[in-house]
Scaffold this motif. Structure first.
Motif, PDB file in Angstrom:
ATOM      1  N   ARG A   7       0.821  -1.204   0.000  1.00  0.00           N
ATOM      2  CA  ARG A   7       0.000   0.000   0.000  1.00  0.00           C
ATOM      3  C   ARG A   7       0.858   1.258   0.000  1.00  0.00           C
ATOM      4  N   LYS A   8       1.974   1.238   0.666  1.00  0.00           N
ATOM      5  CA  LYS A   8       2.849   2.396   0.742  1.00  0.00           C
ATOM      6  C   LYS A   8       3.388   2.783  -0.630  1.00  0.00           C
ATOM      7  N   LYS A   9       3.499   1.851  -1.532  1.00  0.00           N
ATOM      8  CA  LYS A   9       4.066   2.117  -2.843  1.00  0.00           C
ATOM      9  C   LYS A   9       3.009   2.475  -3.885  1.00  0.00           C
ATOM     10  N   LEU A  10       1.752   2.588  -3.477  1.00  0.00           N
ATOM     11  CA  LEU A  10       0.655   2.856  -4.401  1.00  0.00           C
ATOM     12  C   LEU A  10       0.099   4.248  -4.152  1.00  0.00           C
ATOM     13  N   MET A  11       0.027   5.073  -5.200  1.00  0.00           N
ATOM     14  CA  MET A  11      -0.616   6.379  -5.077  1.00  0.00           C
ATOM     15  C   MET A  11      -2.003   6.261  -5.685  1.00  0.00           C
ATOM     16  N   THR A  12      -3.013   6.591  -4.914  1.00  0.00           N
ATOM     17  CA  THR A  12      -4.390   6.522  -5.398  1.00  0.00           C
ATOM     18  C   THR A  12      -4.724   7.788  -6.180  1.00  0.00           C
ATOM     19  N   LYS A  13      -5.843   7.749  -6.888  1.00  0.00           N
ATOM     20  CA  LYS A  13      -6.300   8.920  -7.633  1.00  0.00           C
ATOM     21  C   LYS A  13      -6.543  10.089  -6.678  1.00  0.00           C
ATOM     22  N   ALA A  14      -7.122   9.813  -5.517  1.00  0.00           N
ATOM     23  CA  ALA A  14      -7.377  10.875  -4.534  1.00  0.00           C
ATOM     24  C   ALA A  14      -6.075  11.519  -4.062  1.00  0.00           C
ATOM     25  N   GLU A  15      -5.046  10.715  -3.835  1.00  0.00           N
ATOM     26  CA  GLU A  15      -3.753  11.249  -3.422  1.00  0.00           C
ATOM     27  C   GLU A  15      -3.114  12.082  -4.539  1.00  0.00           C
ATOM     28  N   LEU A  16      -3.277  11.638  -5.780  1.00  0.00           N
ATOM     29  CA  LEU A  16      -2.763  12.395  -6.915  1.00  0.00           C
ATOM     30  C   LEU A  16      -3.485  13.735  -7.028  1.00  0.00           C
ATOM     31  N   ILE A  17      -4.786  13.732  -6.845  1.00  0.00           N
ATOM     32  CA  ILE A  17      -5.564  14.976  -6.880  1.00  0.00           C
ATOM     33  C   ILE A  17      -5.101  15.922  -5.775  1.00  0.00           C
ATOM     34  N   ASP A  18      -4.870  15.406  -4.587  1.00  0.00           N
ATOM     35  CA  ASP A  18      -4.359  16.223  -3.483  1.00  0.00           C
ATOM     36  C   ASP A  18      -3.012  16.856  -3.844  1.00  0.00           C
ATOM     37  N   GLN A  19      -2.136  16.077  -4.452  1.00  0.00           N
ATOM     38  CA  GLN A  19      -0.813  16.566  -4.844  1.00  0.00           C
ATOM     39  C   GLN A  19      -0.929  17.653  -5.905  1.00  0.00           C
ATOM     40  N   ILE A  20      -1.799  17.448  -6.894  1.00  0.00           N
ATOM     41  CA  ILE A  20      -2.012  18.451  -7.942  1.00  0.00           C
ATOM     42  C   ILE A  20      -2.546  19.740  -7.330  1.00  0.00           C
ATOM     43  N   ALA A  21      -3.528  19.623  -6.437  1.00  0.00           N
ATOM     44  CA  ALA A  21      -4.122  20.795  -5.792  1.00  0.00           C
ATOM     45  C   ALA A  21      -3.065  21.580  -5.020  1.00  0.00           C
ATOM     46  N   LYS A  22      -2.223  20.867  -4.303  1.00  0.00           N
ATOM     47  CA  LYS A  22      -1.187  21.507  -3.483  1.00  0.00           C
ATOM     48  C   LYS A  22      -0.168  22.236  -4.365  1.00  0.00           C
ATOM     49  N   GLU A  23       0.330  21.558  -5.409  1.00  0.00           N
ATOM     50  CA  GLU A  23       1.385  22.139  -6.235  1.00  0.00           C
ATOM     51  C   GLU A  23       0.886  23.229  -7.167  1.00  0.00           C
ATOM     52  N   ALA A  24      -0.365  23.127  -7.643  1.00  0.00           N
ATOM     53  CA  ALA A  24      -0.892  24.101  -8.605  1.00  0.00           C
ATOM     54  C   ALA A  24      -1.702  25.206  -7.935  1.00  0.00           C
ATOM     55  N   GLY A  25      -1.943  25.089  -6.634  1.00  0.00           N
ATOM     56  CA  GLY A  25      -2.726  26.101  -5.942  1.00  0.00           C
ATOM     57  C   GLY A  25      -4.190  26.086  -6.341  1.00  0.00           C
ATOM     58  N   THR A  27      -8.203  24.110  -6.001  1.00  0.00           N
ATOM     59  CA  THR A  27      -9.014  23.336  -5.061  1.00  0.00           C
ATOM     60  C   THR A  27      -8.972  21.878  -5.489  1.00  0.00           C
ATOM     61  N   LYS A  28      -9.375  21.002  -4.590  1.00  0.00           N
ATOM     62  CA  LYS A  28      -9.419  19.579  -4.930  1.00  0.00           C
ATOM     63  C   LYS A  28     -10.410  19.324  -6.056  1.00  0.00           C
ATOM     64  N   ALA A  29     -11.532  20.040  -6.054  1.00  0.00           N
ATOM     65  CA  ALA A  29     -12.537  19.869  -7.109  1.00  0.00           C
ATOM     66  C   ALA A  29     -11.984  20.298  -8.466  1.00  0.00           C
ATOM     67  N   GLU A  30     -11.261  21.412  -8.495  1.00  0.00           N
ATOM     68  CA  GLU A  30     -10.646  21.875  -9.745  1.00  0.00           C
ATOM     69  C   GLU A  30      -9.576  20.899 -10.217  1.00  0.00           C
ATOM     70  N   SER A  31      -8.807  20.378  -9.284  1.00  0.00           N
ATOM     71  CA  SER A  31      -7.760  19.417  -9.627  1.00  0.00           C
ATOM     72  C   SER A  31      -8.352  18.125 -10.165  1.00  0.00           C
ATOM     73  N   ALA A  32      -9.441  17.656  -9.554  1.00  0.00           N
ATOM     74  CA  ALA A  32     -10.108  16.438 -10.020  1.00  0.00           C
ATOM     75  C   ALA A  32     -10.649  16.642 -11.423  1.00  0.00           C
ATOM     76  N   LYS A  33     -11.239  17.807 -11.673  1.00  0.00           N
ATOM     77  CA  LYS A  33     -11.787  18.105 -13.001  1.00  0.00           C
ATOM     78  C   LYS A  33     -10.666  18.168 -14.038  1.00  0.00           C
ATOM     79  N   ALA A  34      -9.537  18.782 -13.677  1.00  0.00           N
ATOM     80  CA  ALA A  34      -8.403  18.871 -14.592  1.00  0.00           C
ATOM     81  C   ALA A  34      -7.825  17.496 -14.900  1.00  0.00           C
ATOM     82  N   LEU A  35      -7.681  16.652 -13.881  1.00  0.00           N
ATOM     83  CA  LEU A  35      -7.152  15.302 -14.090  1.00  0.00           C
ATOM     84  C   LEU A  35      -8.092  14.477 -14.965  1.00  0.00           C
ATOM     85  N   ASP A  36      -9.394  14.536 -14.671  1.00  0.00           N
ATOM     86  CA  ASP A  36     -10.374  13.796 -15.472  1.00  0.00           C
ATOM     87  C   ASP A  36     -10.388  14.287 -16.916  1.00  0.00           C
ATOM     88  N   SER A  37     -10.291  15.593 -17.113  1.00  0.00           N
ATOM     89  CA  SER A  37     -10.268  16.156 -18.470  1.00  0.00           C
ATOM     90  C   SER A  37      -9.032  15.696 -19.230  1.00  0.00           C
TER      91      SER A  37
END
Length: 102
Positions: A7-25, A27-37
């Motif tokens: 489990r430690k070596k697996l990044m979930t979609k939610a964790e990736l969205i959190d990382q995108i939100a943090k680095e790009a400034g 929201t999580k909703a905007e990051s999720a929409k960007a990743l899905d797009s």
């Protein structure tokens, strides 16, 4: 115990969205929409026969796997496996170098 180590070596979609939100400034909703797009755009391009290339990151493409004969491991019966389109990813040099750097 094995599951926790794996489990430690697996990044979930939610964790990736959190990382995108943090680095790009964003929201999580905007990051999720960007990743899905982004993933939908890549899928649609591959469906239409295009390659998708991100210089330095890699190339997504589709190749065709030929029809072949296989065997059912349980019964040993011969099966015909039809031709199939398979998505492929070839990492770019910069991506490979980043993964291999210490």
């Amino acid at each position: 115990m094995y599951h926790k180590q794996r489990r430690k070596k697996l990044m979930t979609k939610a964790e990736l969205i959190d990382q995108i939100a943090k680095e790009a400034g964003l929201t999580k909703a905007e990051s999720a929409k960007a990743l899905d797009s982004t993933t939908n755009a890549i899928i649609n391009a591959l469906k239409s026969g295009q390659k998708v290339t991100f210089i330095g990151f890699g190339t997504f493409s589709v190749s065709t796997r030929k029809a072949r004969e296989g065997r059912n491991p349980r019964t040993g019966a011969t099966l015909n496996i039809p031709e199939a389109k398979v998505p492929r990813f070839v990492p770019g040099k910069a991506f490979k170098d980043a993964v291999n750097s210490k």
